[in-house]
Design a protein around this motif. Structure first.
Motif, PDB file in Angstrom:
ATOM      1  N   GLU A   1      26.866  17.424  41.967  1.00 19.16           N
ATOM      2  CA  GLU A   1      25.929  17.921  40.942  1.00 19.16           C
ATOM      3  C   GLU A   1      24.911  16.860  40.548  1.00 19.16           C
ATOM      4  O   GLU A   1      25.026  15.690  40.914  1.00 19.16           O
TER       5      GLU A   1
ATOM      6  N   ASN B   1      31.372  19.633  46.067  1.00 16.24           N
ATOM      7  CA  ASN B   1      30.107  19.865  45.362  1.00 16.24           C
ATOM      8  C   ASN B   1      29.632  18.585  44.683  1.00 16.24           C
ATOM      9  O   ASN B   1      30.418  17.811  44.141  1.00 16.24           O
TER      10      ASN B   1
ATOM     11  N   GLU C   1      30.368  23.749  50.368  1.00 20.45           N
ATOM     12  CA  GLU C   1      30.278  24.332  51.709  1.00 20.45           C
ATOM     13  C   GLU C   1      29.089  23.763  52.470  1.00 20.45           C
ATOM     14  O   GLU C   1      29.161  23.441  53.652  1.00 20.45           O
TER      15      GLU C   1
HETATM   16  N1  THU Z   1      29.781  25.709  43.876  1.00 17.45           N
HETATM   17  C1  THU Z   1      30.157  25.367  45.150  1.00 17.45           C
HETATM   18  O1  THU Z   1      30.322  24.178  45.478  1.00 17.45           O
HETATM   19  N2  THU Z   1      30.326  26.369  46.046  1.00 17.45           N
HETATM   20  C2  THU Z   1      30.167  27.694  45.774  1.00 17.45           C
HETATM   21  O2  THU Z   1      30.276  28.520  46.664  1.00 17.45           O
HETATM   22  C3  THU Z   1      29.893  28.127  44.406  1.00 17.45           C
HETATM   23  C4  THU Z   1      29.550  27.065  43.450  1.00 17.45           C
HETATM   24  C5  THU Z   1      29.572  24.628  42.909  1.00 17.45           C
HETATM   25  C6  THU Z   1      28.135  24.424  42.482  1.00 17.45           C
HETATM   26  C7  THU Z   1      28.322  23.774  41.130  1.00 17.45           C
HETATM   27  O3  THU Z   1      28.472  22.383  41.329  1.00 17.45           O
HETATM   28  C8  THU Z   1      29.618  24.348  40.607  1.00 17.45           C
HETATM   29  O4  THU Z   1      30.286  24.903  41.727  1.00 17.45           O
HETATM   30  C9  THU Z   1      29.440  25.420  39.549  1.00 17.45           C
HETATM   31  O5  THU Z   1      28.565  26.409  39.973  1.00 17.45           O
END
Ligand code: THU
Length: 162
Positions: free
Chosen positions: A63, A61, A74
């Motif tokens: 941000e 992820n 994903e």
């Molecule tokens: N996040 C993911 O990478 N995948 C998911 O399926 C759920 C949430 C990330 C997004 C954000 O950076 C952090 O988790 C908190 O929501």
């Protein structure tokens, strides 16, 4: 009036019960979570997908201070695979997460947007994608067809004319 219901069938197992290939994919997802850029949530997510030809592509992820500009692990992995290997079949995707604030033992269940994106590539390749969900605990959940997690999803049929 008629009532109806949908059953979602998954498999619950322990990490040490995984096949070699699934264990490897989950380990790659765990390693990918270390590459997360998650200064706001402190929630590091990793994804690893396996193409039919055997190559593994990872995502984490990413941000952003403008929150919606960030992206889930994903989708980073899937978009990367679709860019570098546009015509390859995705066999399986493993996801996991590690929070720097809390201990989450349960497997990571992908968010709705990611489910929608997984469903898109399943439809494109006309083959199901296996979803392997891991967490910080020993339990793993496996779904043979990721679209089972998106019942009543929005599909291309809606956009077809006549
Ligand atoms: N996040 C993911 O990478 N995948 C998911 O399926 C759920 C949430 C990330 C997004 C954000 O950076 C952090 O988790 C908190 O929501």
């Amino acid at each position: 009036m008629a009532e109806f219901s949908i059953t979602v069938k998954g498999l619950s197992l322990k990490k040490n019960e995984l096949s070699k290939a699934d264990a490897e994919l989950l380990t790659r997802a765990e390693k990918a979570s270390e590459r997360a850029y998650a200064p706001y949530s402190q929630f590091n997510v990793g994804a690893a997908l396996r193409l039919e030809k055997g190559e593994i592509i990872i995502g984490s992820n990413q941000e952003n201070v403008a929150y919606p500009s960030g992206l889930c692990a994903e989708r980073v992995a899937l978009f990367s695979a679709s860019t570098t290997n546009p015509n390859e079949v995705v066999e399986a995707i493993a996801v996991t997460a590690r929070s720097k604030k809390l201990l989450h033992k349960d497997p990571l269940s992908p968010c709705g947007n990611c489910r929608q994106v997984i469903a898109e590539y399943q439809n494109k390749q006309k083959r199901p994608i296996r979803l392997i969900m891991g967490g910080q605990g020993e339990e793993v959940w496996i779904f043979e067809d990721a679209s089972a997690l998106l019942p009543f999803g929005f599909e291309a049929e809606y956009l077809k004319g006549d």
